[in-house]
Design a protein around this motif. Structure first.
Motif: not given
Length: 456
Positions: A79-81, A100-105, A110-114, A137-144
């Motif tokens: 699904p596209r956010i 930002a979500a499209e870039l992270e995905a 982030g490889a969200w589709a995988k 944001s321990i070493n800069g922003f990072k999404d998981h």
């Protein structure tokens, strides 16, 4: 850490750890039957042979695996956010967050589709796709975004379908090396005294043979002929921790603890870890049950019929084998050496005593007849295959194998029915991904600066 209000000597931290360990044990015992059912489904998928009598054949068939792979191909769309807005100012923010979500995905981040494909595969067996979504944001922003295995996940037995309604939940088998724990101390996240206790009990053996939570996962490897229990050396000491979130007296708490050593590496109110206090775990169900998180799975619908088809097929093979290698009764007066009747070379000469022609050679051997059941086997297998397709929606047309004489209208009508059935799963997945999008926004608000967002 302040003392618990109802305990003069026990601290709130130790009380929470003690309670968490009891809840973890409750959840582990509750899920055991469910994990056993999933294990049997995965055995069938990996074509694990079943025990059989000596001299009997049992060849597994890829019936369940074919169903799983076909269903997965129908549920592989991510699904596209897209973030909506109210007003011109919100429009710009929504565009930035969507970008930002499209870039992270993307596959390079982030490889969200995988990850969604992997979660969907697990859902076909367990009935649940589970994700963990958070940012730091321990070493800069990072999404998981992480896929959580049902064999690692724990939940409140009576919590229901929505994880946000559960009083407690968590994830086992979080492995950390000593450097990871030391980095947590440096970042001010972990308690130094607790880390020292965990490090003292670390083991270089990843399996931790006394840890039942690990053993449940190691059973999976044996299906492929692998033995990680005897080959689990990783060269560094490793701690097996559990991440736990629970409600205690109206407040949600976060714990990272070693249940075996009964020590909490990090114990804090959830709002100090996740500002919005939403659970980091989200899930969607293949068969939604409002009162039961561990609802049934698509593979469970298929397995009984698949087992029946395997029985029919193997009975046919054993019937053929019995006809080819049938049993005989031999008169030793005519054939004094019965071992000579075994076929071991061409143009073999066999000695027979016919009493000077008084007895026919044919009277010295009697062959027990086995009726040919190949017609029944073919007809019953064909019936079960058609029945399975109708009841599950994974028909020949859904697999791209529609018969040549199928009319176009019937073919597309069949595909439309499949799409309607799968629509329920896709709706549940879309709602789950809306929650993931919500937590992605939470992470941006809490951990990402405006200049970095513009750069992204």
């Amino acid at each position: 850490m302040p003392q618990a209000p109802d305990g003069p000597t026990q601290t709130l931290e130790s009380k929470l750890v003690e309670l968490a360990i009891k809840l973890i044990d409750t959840a582990v015992q509750f899920r055991k039957p469910r994990l056993e059912a999933i294990r049997k489904l995965e055995d069938a998928y990996h074509l694990k042979p079943k025990p059989t009598l000596p001299g009997r054949l049992w060849i597994p068939l890829p019936i369940l695996s074919g169903f799983v792979d076909t269903l997965k191909s129908k549920l592989d769309k991510l699904p596209r956010i897209t973030y909506k807005h109210e007003g011109l100012a919100a429009f710009k923010v929504a565009k930035k967050v969507t970008a930002a979500a499209e870039l992270e995905a993307g596959p390079n981040r982030g490889a969200w589709a995988k990850k969604d494909r992997m979660a969907t595969t697990l859902a076909i067996f367990s009935g649940r796709a589970i994700y963990k979504k958070y940012a730091d944001s321990i070493n800069g922003f990072k999404d998981h975004l992480e896929v959580v295995d049902m064999f690692d996940f724990l939940w409140e037995p009576k919590g229901g379908a929505d994880l946000e309604d559960h009083l407690f939940l968590g994830q086992q088998n979080i492995f950390k090396i000593e450097d990871d724990l030391m980095d947590g101390i440096d970042a001010g996240l972990y308690d130094a005294s607790a880390v020292r206790q965990v490090v003292a009990g670390m083991n270089t053996d990843l399996s931790k043979k006394n840890d039942m939570a690990v053993q449940e996962k190691l059973n999976r490897y044996s299906r492929l002929g692998l033995d990680p229990e005897q080959n689990s050396y990783v060269g560094q000491k490793i701690a097996n921790l559990t991440e736990w979130v629970m409600n205690y007296k109206g407040t949600r708490y976060y714990l990272l603890l070693d249940p075996l050593m009964k020590v909490g590496v990090r114990v804090a109110p959830l709002k100090e870890v996740i500002e919005r206090e939403r659970y980091q775990f989200v899930s969607w169900a293949t068969h939604e049950d409002p009162f039961n998180f561990a609802s049934k799975s698509p593979a469970e619908d298929v397995r009984p019929v698949a087992d029946g088809m395997e029985i029919v097929f193997n009975e046919g093979l054993n019937n053929l084998r019995k006809r080819n290698w049938g049993q005989r009764a031999v008169d030793p007066n005519i054939f004094p050496d019965v071992n000579e009747l075994n076929w071991d070379r061409p143009d073999k000469v066999i000695i027979a005593d016919t009493r000077n022609g008084e007895k026919a050679i044919s009277s010295g051997v009697y062959e027990f007849k086995t009726e040919d059941n190949s017609v029944i086997t073919v007809n019953l297998t064909s019936f079960l295959d058609t029945f399975l397709g109708k009841k599950t929606g994974i028909t020949a047309s859904a697999e791209g194998q529609a018969p040549k004489d199928t009319k176009v209208g019937v073919y597309y009508g069949d595909l439309a029915q499949v799409a309607d059935r799968l629509g329920l799963n896709n709706d549940s997945k879309a709602e789950c991904w809306a929650q993931i999008g919500q937590r992605f926004t939470d992470g941006l608000i809490e951990h990402l600066s405006e200049p970095m967002l513009v750069k992204m």
